[in-house]
Scaffold this active site. Sequence first.
Site, PDB file in Angstrom:
ATOM      1  N   ASP A  14       0.940  -1.060  -0.120  1.00 46.45           N
ATOM      2  CA  ASP A  14       0.003   0.060  -0.018  1.00 46.45           C
ATOM      3  C   ASP A  14       0.914   1.346  -0.086  1.00 46.45           C
ATOM      4  O   ASP A  14       2.001   1.109   0.175  1.00 46.45           O
ATOM      5  CB  ASP A  14      -0.932   0.076   1.404  1.00 46.45           C
ATOM      6  CG  ASP A  14      -1.841   1.161   1.271  1.00 46.45           C
ATOM      7  OD1 ASP A  14      -2.280   1.686   0.270  1.00 46.45           O
ATOM      8  OD2 ASP A  14      -1.601   1.600   2.516  1.00 46.45           O
ATOM      9  N   LEU A  15       0.326   2.349  -0.272  1.00 45.36           N
ATOM     10  CA  LEU A  15       1.341   3.652  -0.282  1.00 45.36           C
ATOM     11  C   LEU A  15       0.857   4.452   0.763  1.00 45.36           C
ATOM     12  O   LEU A  15       1.780   4.976   1.674  1.00 45.36           O
ATOM     13  CB  LEU A  15       1.148   4.328  -1.840  1.00 45.36           C
ATOM     14  CG  LEU A  15       1.559   5.584  -1.911  1.00 45.36           C
ATOM     15  CD1 LEU A  15       3.206   5.430  -2.088  1.00 45.36           C
ATOM     16  CD2 LEU A  15       1.420   6.259  -3.236  1.00 45.36           C
ATOM     17  N   ASP A  16      -0.289   5.057   0.574  1.00 45.23           N
ATOM     18  CA  ASP A  16      -0.757   6.098   1.759  1.00 45.23           C
ATOM     19  C   ASP A  16      -0.668   5.685   3.141  1.00 45.23           C
ATOM     20  O   ASP A  16      -1.478   4.697   3.555  1.00 45.23           O
ATOM     21  CB  ASP A  16      -2.134   6.649   1.532  1.00 45.23           C
ATOM     22  CG  ASP A  16      -2.294   7.269   0.034  1.00 45.23           C
ATOM     23  OD1 ASP A  16      -1.292   8.028  -0.287  1.00 45.23           O
ATOM     24  OD2 ASP A  16      -3.031   6.962  -0.923  1.00 45.23           O
ATOM     25  N   THR A  22       0.803  10.586   3.566  1.00 42.82           N
ATOM     26  CA  THR A  22      -0.174  11.303   2.735  1.00 42.82           C
ATOM     27  C   THR A  22      -1.524  10.782   3.255  1.00 42.82           C
ATOM     28  O   THR A  22      -2.483  11.587   3.036  1.00 42.82           O
ATOM     29  CB  THR A  22      -0.089  10.559   1.166  1.00 42.82           C
ATOM     30  OG1 THR A  22       0.414   9.167   1.366  1.00 42.82           O
ATOM     31  CG2 THR A  22       0.689  11.398   0.469  1.00 42.82           C
ATOM     32  N   LYS A  50      -9.805   5.183   5.361  1.00 44.01           N
ATOM     33  CA  LYS A  50      -8.445   4.683   4.849  1.00 44.01           C
ATOM     34  C   LYS A  50      -8.328   3.653   4.118  1.00 44.01           C
ATOM     35  O   LYS A  50      -9.213   2.625   4.216  1.00 44.01           O
ATOM     36  CB  LYS A  50      -7.672   4.414   6.148  1.00 44.01           C
ATOM     37  CG  LYS A  50      -7.357   5.719   6.740  1.00 44.01           C
ATOM     38  CD  LYS A  50      -6.460   5.455   7.962  1.00 44.01           C
ATOM     39  CE  LYS A  50      -5.995   7.238   8.538  1.00 44.01           C
ATOM     40  NZ  LYS A  50      -5.545   7.030   9.929  1.00 44.01           N
ATOM     41  N   SER A 121      -2.048   0.356  -4.397  1.00 45.17           N
ATOM     42  CA  SER A 121      -2.597   1.460  -3.837  1.00 45.17           C
ATOM     43  C   SER A 121      -3.821   1.845  -4.617  1.00 45.17           C
ATOM     44  O   SER A 121      -4.039   1.910  -5.888  1.00 45.17           O
ATOM     45  CB  SER A 121      -1.734   2.858  -4.090  1.00 45.17           C
ATOM     46  OG  SER A 121      -2.413   4.016  -3.461  1.00 45.17           O
ATOM     47  N   ALA A 122      -4.806   2.270  -3.501  1.00 45.78           N
ATOM     48  CA  ALA A 122      -6.143   2.435  -4.435  1.00 45.78           C
ATOM     49  C   ALA A 122      -6.201   4.231  -5.012  1.00 45.78           C
ATOM     50  O   ALA A 122      -7.007   4.470  -5.680  1.00 45.78           O
ATOM     51  CB  ALA A 122      -7.228   2.739  -3.200  1.00 45.78           C
ATOM     52  N   LYS A 152     -10.692  -1.915  -2.199  1.00 48.30           N
ATOM     53  CA  LYS A 152     -10.409  -2.529  -0.957  1.00 48.30           C
ATOM     54  C   LYS A 152     -11.789  -2.542   0.002  1.00 48.30           C
ATOM     55  O   LYS A 152     -12.152  -1.391  -0.467  1.00 48.30           O
ATOM     56  CB  LYS A 152      -9.094  -1.822  -0.156  1.00 48.30           C
ATOM     57  CG  LYS A 152      -7.950  -1.937  -1.047  1.00 48.30           C
ATOM     58  CD  LYS A 152      -6.821  -1.286  -0.452  1.00 48.30           C
ATOM     59  CE  LYS A 152      -5.366  -1.232  -1.197  1.00 48.30           C
ATOM     60  NZ  LYS A 152      -4.255  -0.537  -0.759  1.00 48.30           N
ATOM     61  N   GLU A 176       0.019  -3.111   4.653  1.00 50.29           N
ATOM     62  CA  GLU A 176      -0.916  -2.047   4.935  1.00 50.29           C
ATOM     63  C   GLU A 176      -1.132  -1.392   6.252  1.00 50.29           C
ATOM     64  O   GLU A 176      -0.693  -1.808   7.441  1.00 50.29           O
ATOM     65  CB  GLU A 176      -2.331  -2.786   4.769  1.00 50.29           C
ATOM     66  CG  GLU A 176      -2.753  -3.201   3.612  1.00 50.29           C
ATOM     67  CD  GLU A 176      -3.436  -1.749   2.854  1.00 50.29           C
ATOM     68  OE1 GLU A 176      -3.703  -0.990   3.463  1.00 50.29           O
ATOM     69  OE2 GLU A 176      -3.942  -1.777   1.631  1.00 50.29           O
ATOM     70  N   ASP A 177      -1.633  -0.021   5.963  1.00 51.71           N
ATOM     71  CA  ASP A 177      -1.949   0.653   7.459  1.00 51.71           C
ATOM     72  C   ASP A 177      -3.369   0.653   7.810  1.00 51.71           C
ATOM     73  O   ASP A 177      -3.826   1.071   8.842  1.00 51.71           O
ATOM     74  CB  ASP A 177      -1.394   2.110   7.394  1.00 51.71           C
ATOM     75  CG  ASP A 177      -2.190   2.898   6.317  1.00 51.71           C
ATOM     76  OD1 ASP A 177      -2.524   2.346   5.331  1.00 51.71           O
ATOM     77  OD2 ASP A 177      -2.691   4.167   6.483  1.00 51.71           O
TER      78      ASP A 177
HETATM   79  C1  BG6 Z   1      -6.019   5.136  -0.560  1.00 53.07           C
HETATM   80  C2  BG6 Z   1      -6.166   6.290   0.390  1.00 53.07           C
HETATM   81  O1  BG6 Z   1      -4.705   4.531  -0.749  1.00 53.07           O
HETATM   82  O2  BG6 Z   1      -6.278   5.848  -1.816  1.00 53.07           O
HETATM   83  C3  BG6 Z   1      -7.592   6.673   0.568  1.00 53.07           C
HETATM   84  O3  BG6 Z   1      -5.964   5.254   1.927  1.00 53.07           O
HETATM   85  C4  BG6 Z   1      -8.001   7.395  -0.519  1.00 53.07           C
HETATM   86  O4  BG6 Z   1      -7.584   7.809   1.692  1.00 53.07           O
HETATM   87  C5  BG6 Z   1      -7.704   6.366  -1.858  1.00 53.07           C
HETATM   88  O5  BG6 Z   1      -9.188   7.961  -0.768  1.00 53.07           O
HETATM   89  C6  BG6 Z   1      -8.091   7.030  -3.105  1.00 53.07           C
HETATM   90  O6  BG6 Z   1      -7.061   8.205  -3.407  1.00 53.07           O
HETATM   91  P1  BG6 Z   1      -7.209   9.150  -4.518  1.00 53.07           P
HETATM   92  O7  BG6 Z   1      -5.740   9.848  -4.827  1.00 53.07           O
HETATM   93  O8  BG6 Z   1      -7.310   8.345  -5.965  1.00 53.07           O
HETATM   94  O9  BG6 Z   1      -8.241   9.908  -4.364  1.00 53.07           O
HETATM   95 MG    MG Z   2      -3.088   3.049   3.473  1.00 53.50          MG
END
Ligand code: BG6
Ligand code: MG
Length: 224
Positions: A14-16, A22, A50, A121-122, A152, A176-177
Amino acid sequence: MATTFDQIKGFVFDLDGVITDTSLYHTKAWRQLAEKLGVTWTKTLEDGLKGISRMDSLEMILKAGNIQDKYTQDEKVALATEKNTNYVNEIKKMTPANILPGIKAFLDDLRANGYLIALASASKNGPTVLTQLKLTDYFPKVVDPASLSKGKPDPEIYIRGAELLGLAPEACVGVEDAAAGIEAINAANEVSVGVGDATTLADADVRFDDTAQMTLANIKAAMG
Ligand code: BG6
Ligand code: MG
């Protein structure tokens, strides 16, 4: 967790909230929008968002305020775009100093030991964040969240990450977090490593309080 450490060949990240901080910027931008719409911000809502895709996050916020039927689809897209504009303004200021503690060393260690690495990452802003952090080269494989049919906690994104690496899910660790992310990793049959709160990440196979503790040696020791 049927998998042993020796069977692991790849890591799907995962990234954020894992690679970088972020998640704070996502939270700030969503909170701003929620309060503008008159939706009360709570810790439960914050944690629940999240890992969740942009439009699913908006729906979750509207539902929390019991205003899920108030807006047309076009209005919802405009609200999500407004949040994203605020978020993008924040990430444009990011530098490698925003990489969370120990992550660079962990990635170097994975590379040095021949593990394959992918990003799951989503976020549609994932590649931009990697560029800001100067980490693009560490992630030759990135799942495109726009190509997924479900976000997810569905396992699709982690299954796709393993596929991109040419590995069986059982040969991968997912990191993941968020609770939704751990659920996705577990349902994908990967080994789940959680970084953060013990209650939130109760279903993780292995958990660390923070990224500085997430090392190959500690994962090996925890997996037995
Ligand atoms: C996830 C985050 O990685 O990405 C969420 O944990 C976020 O908080 C989601 O809403 C979607 O991100 P983005 O940048 O496509 O709006
Ligand atoms: Mg995350």
